[in-house]
Structure formats: C-alpha cells, structure tokens
Design a protein around this motif. Sequence first.
Motif, PDB file in Angstrom:
ATOM      1  N   TYR A 183      -0.203   3.919  -1.874  1.00  0.00           N
ATOM      2  CA  TYR A 183      -0.213   2.835  -0.898  1.00  0.00           C
ATOM      3  C   TYR A 183      -0.265   3.455   0.487  1.00  0.00           C
ATOM      4  N   VAL A 184      -1.090   2.896   1.361  1.00  0.00           N
ATOM      5  CA  VAL A 184      -1.224   3.397   2.722  1.00  0.00           C
ATOM      6  C   VAL A 184      -0.988   2.239   3.685  1.00  0.00           C
ATOM      7  N   PHE A 185      -0.126   2.461   4.679  1.00  0.00           N
ATOM      8  CA  PHE A 185       0.231   1.421   5.634  1.00  0.00           C
ATOM      9  C   PHE A 185      -0.052   1.882   7.061  1.00  0.00           C
ATOM     10  N   PRO A 186      -0.623   1.009   7.894  1.00  0.00           N
ATOM     11  CA  PRO A 186      -0.862   1.370   9.296  1.00  0.00           C
ATOM     12  C   PRO A 186       0.416   1.530  10.107  1.00  0.00           C
ATOM     13  N   ALA A 187       1.510   0.923   9.645  1.00  0.00           N
ATOM     14  CA  ALA A 187       2.789   1.014  10.346  1.00  0.00           C
ATOM     15  C   ALA A 187       3.895   0.656   9.365  1.00  0.00           C
ATOM     16  N   VAL A 188       5.123   0.954   9.730  1.00  0.00           N
ATOM     17  CA  VAL A 188       6.267   0.561   8.910  1.00  0.00           C
ATOM     18  C   VAL A 188       6.314  -0.954   8.828  1.00  0.00           C
ATOM     19  N   SER A 189       6.596  -1.464   7.631  1.00  0.00           N
ATOM     20  CA  SER A 189       6.623  -2.908   7.442  1.00  0.00           C
ATOM     21  C   SER A 189       7.608  -3.267   6.339  1.00  0.00           C
ATOM     22  N   ALA A 190       7.875  -4.567   6.225  1.00  0.00           N
ATOM     23  CA  ALA A 190       8.755  -5.038   5.163  1.00  0.00           C
ATOM     24  C   ALA A 190       8.156  -4.763   3.788  1.00  0.00           C
ATOM     25  N   HIS A 209      -3.196  -4.786   0.112  1.00  0.00           N
ATOM     26  CA  HIS A 209      -1.883  -5.096  -0.444  1.00  0.00           C
ATOM     27  C   HIS A 209      -1.016  -5.573   0.712  1.00  0.00           C
ATOM     28  N   ARG A 210      -1.076  -6.868   0.963  1.00  0.00           N
ATOM     29  CA  ARG A 210      -0.404  -7.474   2.110  1.00  0.00           C
ATOM     30  C   ARG A 210      -0.839  -6.779   3.393  1.00  0.00           C
ATOM     31  N   ASP A 211       0.062  -6.078   4.071  1.00  0.00           N
ATOM     32  CA  ASP A 211      -0.323  -5.441   5.332  1.00  0.00           C
ATOM     33  C   ASP A 211      -0.699  -3.972   5.156  1.00  0.00           C
ATOM     34  N   GLY A 212      -0.967  -3.578   3.913  1.00  0.00           N
ATOM     35  CA  GLY A 212      -1.380  -2.205   3.642  1.00  0.00           C
ATOM     36  C   GLY A 212      -2.545  -2.168   2.669  1.00  0.00           C
ATOM     37  N   THR A 221     -10.830   1.827   7.345  1.00  0.00           N
ATOM     38  CA  THR A 221     -12.036   2.644   7.278  1.00  0.00           C
ATOM     39  C   THR A 221     -11.727   4.013   6.704  1.00  0.00           C
ATOM     40  N   TRP A 222     -10.624   4.600   7.158  1.00  0.00           N
ATOM     41  CA  TRP A 222     -10.260   5.935   6.676  1.00  0.00           C
ATOM     42  C   TRP A 222      -9.956   5.936   5.168  1.00  0.00           C
ATOM     43  N   VAL A 223      -9.161   4.979   4.698  1.00  0.00           N
ATOM     44  CA  VAL A 223      -8.834   4.977   3.263  1.00  0.00           C
ATOM     45  C   VAL A 223     -10.077   4.689   2.418  1.00  0.00           C
ATOM     46  N   SER A 224     -11.016   3.913   2.965  1.00  0.00           N
ATOM     47  CA  SER A 224     -12.260   3.657   2.231  1.00  0.00           C
ATOM     48  C   SER A 224     -13.057   4.944   2.068  1.00  0.00           C
ATOM     49  N   GLY A 225     -13.122   5.754   3.151  1.00  0.00           N
ATOM     50  CA  GLY A 225     -13.803   7.035   3.063  1.00  0.00           C
ATOM     51  C   GLY A 225     -13.083   8.013   2.158  1.00  0.00           C
ATOM     52  N   TRP A 226     -11.764   8.040   2.256  1.00  0.00           N
ATOM     53  CA  TRP A 226     -10.950   8.921   1.395  1.00  0.00           C
ATOM     54  C   TRP A 226     -11.232   8.618  -0.079  1.00  0.00           C
ATOM     55  N   ARG A 261     -13.906   7.212  -1.387  1.00  0.00           N
ATOM     56  CA  ARG A 261     -15.261   7.631  -1.738  1.00  0.00           C
ATOM     57  C   ARG A 261     -15.313   9.125  -2.027  1.00  0.00           C
ATOM     58  N   ILE A 262     -14.713   9.918  -1.144  1.00  0.00           N
ATOM     59  CA  ILE A 262     -14.756  11.371  -1.313  1.00  0.00           C
ATOM     60  C   ILE A 262     -14.005  11.801  -2.568  1.00  0.00           C
ATOM     61  N   ARG A 263     -12.878  11.169  -2.835  1.00  0.00           N
ATOM     62  CA  ARG A 263     -12.071  11.566  -3.987  1.00  0.00           C
ATOM     63  C   ARG A 263     -12.554  10.966  -5.299  1.00  0.00           C
ATOM     64  N   GLY A 264     -13.525  10.068  -5.238  1.00  0.00           N
ATOM     65  CA  GLY A 264     -14.063   9.488  -6.465  1.00  0.00           C
ATOM     66  C   GLY A 264     -13.154   8.484  -7.135  1.00  0.00           C
ATOM     67  N   THR A 265     -12.334   7.784  -6.357  1.00  0.00           N
ATOM     68  CA  THR A 265     -11.456   6.752  -6.901  1.00  0.00           C
ATOM     69  C   THR A 265     -12.067   5.378  -6.657  1.00  0.00           C
ATOM     70  N   PRO A 266     -11.542   4.334  -7.292  1.00  0.00           N
ATOM     71  CA  PRO A 266     -11.996   2.983  -6.949  1.00  0.00           C
ATOM     72  C   PRO A 266     -11.723   2.688  -5.470  1.00  0.00           C
ATOM     73  N   PRO A 267     -12.459   1.759  -4.877  1.00  0.00           N
ATOM     74  CA  PRO A 267     -12.220   1.412  -3.472  1.00  0.00           C
ATOM     75  C   PRO A 267     -10.804   0.882  -3.266  1.00  0.00           C
ATOM     76  N   PRO A 268     -10.266   1.032  -2.070  1.00  0.00           N
ATOM     77  CA  PRO A 268      -8.927   0.492  -1.809  1.00  0.00           C
ATOM     78  C   PRO A 268      -8.920  -1.025  -1.845  1.00  0.00           C
ATOM     79  N   GLU A 269      -7.786  -1.580  -2.209  1.00  0.00           N
ATOM     80  CA  GLU A 269      -7.595  -3.024  -2.207  1.00  0.00           C
ATOM     81  C   GLU A 269      -6.503  -3.379  -1.199  1.00  0.00           C
TER      82      GLU A 269
END
Length: 214
Positions: free
Chosen positions: A45-52, A28-31, A11-16, A18-26
């Motif tokens: 790339y934005v990840f909710p936690a450290v991952s492989a 990418h596996r767990d991020g 939800t946060w990256v989707s709002g970010w 929108r505000i920044r005027g970029t394409p919506p996030p897609e």
Amino acid sequence: MAGAPPHLVETWVSGWARIRGTPPPERHRDGFRIEVGAPDQRTRYVFPAVSATLTRLAEDIRLPGICLKVCAPPETVRVLVPRRWRLDPPGTFMQRDDIAPEAIPLPDGYRLERETAEGIDSICVLAADDSVIATGHVVVIDRAAIYDRIATHEDHRRLGIGRALVAALDHAAVARGARRGLLVATEPGRALYTALGWKPLAQYTSMAIAPPRP
C-alpha cells in the motif's frame, strides 16, 4: 515535507508497477494498493500522506508479507503504528522538472547496454570483464519518467558511473516524450539526484512486519 501530491504518487506507483511487472495499482481510499505477488511481499500500500486509512491498516494487519509505504518522515510514522512494524531506512520522493539530458561519458573501460521491452528501457553498465556493475530502469507514464532500481556496485562508485547511467536513462525517457521525472531515492542516492537537479517532494517511509524466526 509533510506529504506528496496524490496525482504524482499515482503516476509514480503506476510506473513502478509497470517496471516490476505487477498488476496496475488500484485505489484504496486515499492511497493505492498493488498486488505484488512476491514470496516476501504479497501486497503493498502506498499513501501520499499519513491518513486514518494508513493507521487503520497498521492496526489491523498482523501477518508478514504486506508492506506499507507513505510520504512522511519516519519519526511521524513511528508514533502512529504498532511496534510490530519494522521501519526501513527512509527514502525521499523526488521530482525533476524539464528533463534536459546531458552527454556524460563513462570512464574508460566501461560501456552501456540498453534493452527495451513493452515500453520499459533497461540500461546496464558493464565493466571491462563484461560483469554488470550498474543498472537502472525507466518508463514514461503521462509524460512523466518513472525511474526505478538505479544502483551501482559499491566497488565502482565515485567514478561518475551513476551520473552517466542516469543521463542515459534521461535520453531514453525524453525520446518517449517525458517532461518530468519521478523517483524514490535512498538516502545515499539522494546526493546524486540533488546534484543532477532533482528536488525533494517528501520523505518516504516504508514498513513491514518481520517474519517469525525459524
């Protein structure tokens, strides 16, 4: 604070975006991947936690222009990524439940101005000479208000301007149906949001590869 709930990060990256005027996030596996398209940041790339997936990207990427973001402490991230990655000062992913806007007046000599475009509310604070000394933006996604780029000029801090600005953004968000708030706070900003009732969900670490020196 080892990580953040993935649905809140989405939800946060989707709002970010929108505000920044970029394409919506897609996904990418767990991020999540956002094609920012800026000269100094092509992709993030934005990840909710450290991952492989995160560590694999950090190993594979060798050129500047790509940013990695993760809800994890910097000391955890530092030992997992190559030294070519420069870690920025850490932030905090924060949430506020049950937004209850307050009427917080500005000090004498300051005034608010609000602009709205495509569902995004942008509010600035002007000084007596009409100079812009504080700004903030908010958009509502799935009943969550995403706040972004809230900043006050250093010459006008500690006057209550930040609290009044956030209160004005709260009013705009609630008018659009927001029930909760999400943001990433800088370390200096965290104290303000904590005083306003925000709760930390996770530390937030950003990193990039520094461009070569000319």
